[in-house]
Write a protein that holds these residues in place. Structure first.
Motif, PDB file in Angstrom:
ATOM      1  N   LYS A   1       0.828  -1.204   0.000  1.00 50.31           N
ATOM      2  CA  LYS A   1       0.000   0.000   0.000  1.00 50.31           C
ATOM      3  C   LYS A   1       0.865   1.258   0.000  1.00 50.31           C
ATOM      4  O   LYS A   1       0.556   2.247  -0.683  1.00 50.31           O
ATOM      5  CB  LYS A   1      -0.936   0.014   1.208  1.00 50.31           C
TER       6      LYS A   1
ATOM      7  N   VAL B   1       0.497   4.108  -2.761  1.00 49.60           N
ATOM      8  CA  VAL B   1       0.178   5.501  -2.418  1.00 49.60           C
ATOM      9  C   VAL B   1       1.146   6.443  -3.124  1.00 49.60           C
ATOM     10  O   VAL B   1       0.759   7.493  -3.648  1.00 49.60           O
ATOM     11  CB  VAL B   1       0.224   5.711  -0.884  1.00 49.60           C
TER      12      VAL B   1
ATOM     13  N   GLU C   1      -4.774   8.641  -2.155  1.00 53.64           N
ATOM     14  CA  GLU C   1      -4.886   7.408  -1.366  1.00 53.64           C
ATOM     15  C   GLU C   1      -6.080   6.569  -1.811  1.00 53.64           C
ATOM     16  O   GLU C   1      -6.039   5.340  -1.747  1.00 53.64           O
ATOM     17  CB  GLU C   1      -4.992   7.742   0.127  1.00 53.64           C
TER      18      GLU C   1
ATOM     19  N   ALA D   1      -5.019   4.497  -4.627  1.00 50.32           N
ATOM     20  CA  ALA D   1      -4.133   3.453  -4.121  1.00 50.32           C
ATOM     21  C   ALA D   1      -4.930   2.315  -3.480  1.00 50.32           C
ATOM     22  O   ALA D   1      -4.611   1.131  -3.670  1.00 50.32           O
ATOM     23  CB  ALA D   1      -3.157   4.043  -3.110  1.00 50.32           C
TER      24      ALA D   1
END
Length: 495
Positions: free
Chosen positions: A223, A227, A233, A236
């Motif tokens: 993650k 990002v 975000e 992501a």
């Protein structure tokens, strides 16, 4: 579950549309660092085309030994290509890049310091293994870290750096052609160690591939990388869910516990079979086009056309390298706008015309003792056109397409298989080019290459659906549903 998936894909497309406006600088930096590995092959192709002229004089080698020397790197890179898939799945994409650079560095030292032909061959073998690793891992890493809407541009970077390497090799040929014969080719080959060191050091700041991290269940790290390579975000999160779901579907499938090679070759699904045909096919035609051989042996071609001075031969190389570098950048810039298929078909059709013109020009020189300047100019233009059309189509798109069509569980080893075919064909063509030209002349060879590209154009039209703008997880559906694939082809062909 299906509603959630549709919602996720809708969000993904929305996020991707936003990323059209602005290139993600972090993803660009990662792609550039990974792709610099490809400069090693490009430099070898460029520098060896000139260095071999001096090696022949210094070590007194025959034309057959020259072919073996040049082609051995491509054949031996087959070893690195086959090993790279398993290696990158085990130790990660990032450390495989380090391994590739280190292996090539050792090979460059062996070649530059070689006291004899056998030692020089040993260096080619080691360097070839490093090239095999780099050719597979750079496109795979770049594809796995890139947002969908800019993956075409970022995935073209390996070919961009191959082309830059070729141009650097030509410039080095020209710059060091004036020093004593015993030293010039050694300096040319030793300089290949410099970028290998820089690449090994640059990888330290690179993140690992988010898809490899998901495979290893390191979701927090995955993650973090997503990002950094996404616009926000939310994007992501969507990308992470897509990647995680794809891997979970694999783990719950009947393939768990089976060998990837068995899934690829022994009992492939219809979708996997279509992916293999597309990936292996484009890699086959990339090298069957003779592009590497034309670059390696271009000085021999123009020596037959009446140009004897090495400085002039190297100057033609620089002109050709400049054209090649210019058009690969143009292709990279437009690949995400126009798609893979249009540029691929344009490039391959253009190569047919350029190779046919080069064949006619070569036959003209074979049947006349007079070498008019206008005929030489036409041949130079034809060569520049050939490599330029290659750089528009097959050059960058082969790496992009090979690395994006395989599903996650098969990507590393599937790409390594496709690249292995690439290396094998390149080696065979490079190691037989001069021998075949002695039998059927340069003109005959160029006409055969033109015929091969006619077949390639037909293959691309019928077997390669468009992948522009789709996430890696969505691309598989083009091959799973044959009707969808055909519709994609019809849409791109305007029917």
């Amino acid at each position: 579950m299906e509603e959630i998936e549709v919602e996720d894909q809708s969000k993904t497309r929305e996020a991707h549309n936003k990323s059209r406006v602005k290139m993600n600088k972090y993803a660009l930096g990662c792609a550039l660092l990974a792709s610099t590995n490809s400069i090693l092959l490009g430099y070898d192709i460029g520098v060896m085309s000139g260095a071999v002229l001096y090696i022949k004089e210094d070590l007194k080698i025959s034309s057959t030994q020259e072919e073996i020397l040049i082609g051995s790197l491509n054949v031996c890179s087959l070893i690195g290509s086959l090993l790279s898939g398993k290696t990158s799945d085990m130790i990660g994409r990032r450390y495989t890049i380090v391994l590739a650079a280190t292996t090539f560095f050792i090979g460059a030292l062996l070649m530059g310091l070689a006291p004899s032909y056998p030692f020089l061959m040993a260096g080619r073998v080691v360097a070839g293994i490093g090239v095999g690793y780099s050719l597979m891992i750079a496109p795979v890493y770049t594809a796995e870290i890139s947002p969908a809407m800019t993956r075409g541009f970022l995935g073209s970077m390996p070919e961009v750096f191959i082309t830059i390497g070729i141009l650097l090799g030509y410039v080095v040929n020209y710059a060091f052609s004036g020093i004593p014969n015993h030293w010039n080719w050694r300096v040319m080959l030793l300089l290949a160690a410099v970028p290998a060191v820089g690449i090994g050091m640059g990888v330290i700041v690179m993140p690992e591939s988010p898809r490899w991290l998901v495979m290893k269940k390191r979701l927090i790290e995955a993650k973090t990388v997503l990002v950094n390579t996404s616009e926000n975000e939310e994007e992501a999160e969507v990308r992470l869910r897509e990647i995680t779901r794809a891997w979970e579907l694999h783990e719950s499938s009947s393939f768990v516990g089976q060998s990837v090679w068995k899934e690829l070759l022994w009992k492939p699904t219809p979708a996997t079979r279509r992916i293999l045909i597309a990936a292996i096919g484009i890699n086959f035609f990339m090298q069957a086009s003779g592009n590497d051989a034309v670059i390696y042996y271009l000085p021999e071609v123009f020596k037959a056309a009446g140009i004897k001075k090495k400085k002039q031969l190297f100057a033609i190389n620089v002109i050709m390298g400049t054209a090649k570098a210019t058009f690969v950048m143009i292709s990279a810039l437009f690949l995400d706008k126009y798609g893979r298929r249009p540029l691929l078909l344009l490039g391959s059709a253009g190569m047919v015309i350029a190779l046919s013109t080069l064949g006619l020009g070569s036959m003209f020189f074979e049947h006349t003792a007079h070498k008019p300047t206008w005929a030489i100019v036409i041949c130079v233009i034809a060569v520049c056109a050939d490599v330029s059309f290659f750089s528009i189509g097959l050059g960058p798109i082969t790496w992009v397409y090979s690395s994006e069509v395989f599903p996650m569980r098969l990507r590393a080893q599937g790409t390594s298989l496709a690249v292995s075919v690439n290396r094998l064909v390149s080696g065979v063509v490079s190691m037989t080019f001069l021998s075949v030209t002695k039998k059927i002349t340069f003109g005959g060879v160029f006409f055969i290459l033109a015929g091969i590209m006619v077949l390639g154009t037909v293959f691309f039209f019928f077997f390669m659906p468009e992948t522009k703008g789709k996430s890696l997880e969505e691309i598989g559906k083009l091959f799973e549903d044959k009707k969808t694939s055909d519709e994609g082809s019809d849409e791109m062909s305007g029917t």
